[in-house]
Design an enzyme around this catalytic site. Structure first.
Site, PDB file in Angstrom:
ATOM      1  N   LYS A   1      -3.268  -9.840  -2.441  1.00  0.00           N
ATOM      2  CA  LYS A   1      -2.964  -9.516  -4.009  1.00  0.00           C
ATOM      3  C   LYS A   1      -1.647 -10.234  -4.326  1.00  0.00           C
ATOM      4  CE  LYS A   1      -5.307  -5.665  -5.260  1.00  0.00           C
ATOM      5  NZ  LYS A   1      -6.212  -5.719  -6.427  1.00  0.00           N
TER       6      LYS A   1
ATOM      7  N   TYR B   1      -3.708  -7.117   3.028  1.00  0.00           N
ATOM      8  CA  TYR B   1      -3.620  -6.746   1.367  1.00  0.00           C
ATOM      9  C   TYR B   1      -2.632  -7.479   0.576  1.00  0.00           C
ATOM     10  CZ  TYR B   1      -3.877  -3.475  -2.321  1.00  0.00           C
ATOM     11  OH  TYR B   1      -3.857  -2.854  -3.948  1.00  0.00           O
TER      12      TYR B   1
ATOM     13  N   THR C   1      -6.316   8.826  -6.833  1.00  0.00           N
ATOM     14  CA  THR C   1      -7.919   8.973  -6.553  1.00  0.00           C
ATOM     15  C   THR C   1      -8.622   9.843  -5.728  1.00  0.00           C
ATOM     16  OG1 THR C   1      -7.997   7.260  -4.859  1.00  0.00           O
ATOM     17  CG2 THR C   1      -7.927   6.403  -7.179  1.00  0.00           C
TER      18      THR C   1
END
Length: 236
Positions: A158, A154, A189
């Protein structure tokens, strides 16, 4: 953005994409709303004022460069210009290096970097020709800091988004087009709350807080800002 400017917002079915679309629509922008899942796009459209002002584009797979080109073509056919791009499409997953097979790495590369590349390559020529425009991409704090356990793929994806944005900004600054990258920390979230039920969510950044930064970077108020990597971390 000022009233009536045209902004492409990708990933509008997600938490951040919805927040960006709602904020920009409330401020008068005309939006090109891009989302792979039709039902998610419809749900976001239902939250927007004067929905007839916006162009909905469901079923778009942005890892496909041709699909990104179609988004721009449809935007130009409807509105005649593209003033901004807020690219919120992305994906998160964790796996230790010895447990992450190539599919894990490829999936994060495609969802985060390849979609960003496709959209930036699609909008840049039109903004270059117009002599103005603003692009905002979404990185992560993990892209600018030491990658933690399980975050290798990840953070690498990014980080590549950030480097892409910096290079694009340098390429386009002489023609009046800006590109900046927002670096959120953990976003508040429902999905993250479910995944981390014991976390102190008061320290997380809310989607609307990130949306405010994105709206600023798209606006003329940020006319002197390009090539920036801007952390948006709430109280984290």
């Amino acid at each position: 953005m000022s009233a009536d400017e045209v902004v492409i917002v990708t990933g509008v079915g997600g938490n951040l994409g919805t927040a960006v679309a709602e904020l920009l629509a409330a401020r008068g922008s005309q939006l090109v709303l891009v989302e792979r899942t039709a039902a998610n796009l419809a749900a976001t459209m239902d939250r927007l004022p004067r929905r007839e002002r916006h162009l909905a584009m469901p079923g778009v797979e942005l890892t496909d460069a041709a699909a990104a080109g179609t988004v721009c073509a449809e935007a130009l056919a409807r509105f005649g210009r593209i003033d901004g791009l807020a690219h919120t499409v992305g994906s998160f997953a964790m796996a230790d290096i010895d447990a992450a097979d190539p599919a894990h790495w490829e999936g994060l590369y495609r969802a985060n970097l390849l979609t960003t590349l496709s959209m930036c390559r699609a909008v840049a020529p039109h903004m270059r020709a117009a002599g103005r425009g603003a692009i905002v991409t979404i990185g992560a704090t993990a892209a600018a800091a030491r990658a933690a356990k399980g975050m290798a793929a990840y953070a690498a994806a990014k980080s590549a988004v950030l480097r892409l944005t910096e290079s694009l900004a340098d390429e386009l600054k002489s023609v009046g087009v800006r590109a900046n990258c927002v670096l959120p920390s953990i976003i508040d979230t429902p999905q993250n709350r479910a995944a981390m039920p014991k976390a102190d969510t008061s320290r997380w950044v809310r989607p609307v807080q990130i949306a405010e930064v994105i709206a600023f970077l798209l606006s003329d108020a940020a006319s002197g800002v390009t090539g920036a990597a801007i952390p948006v971390t709430g109280r984290g």
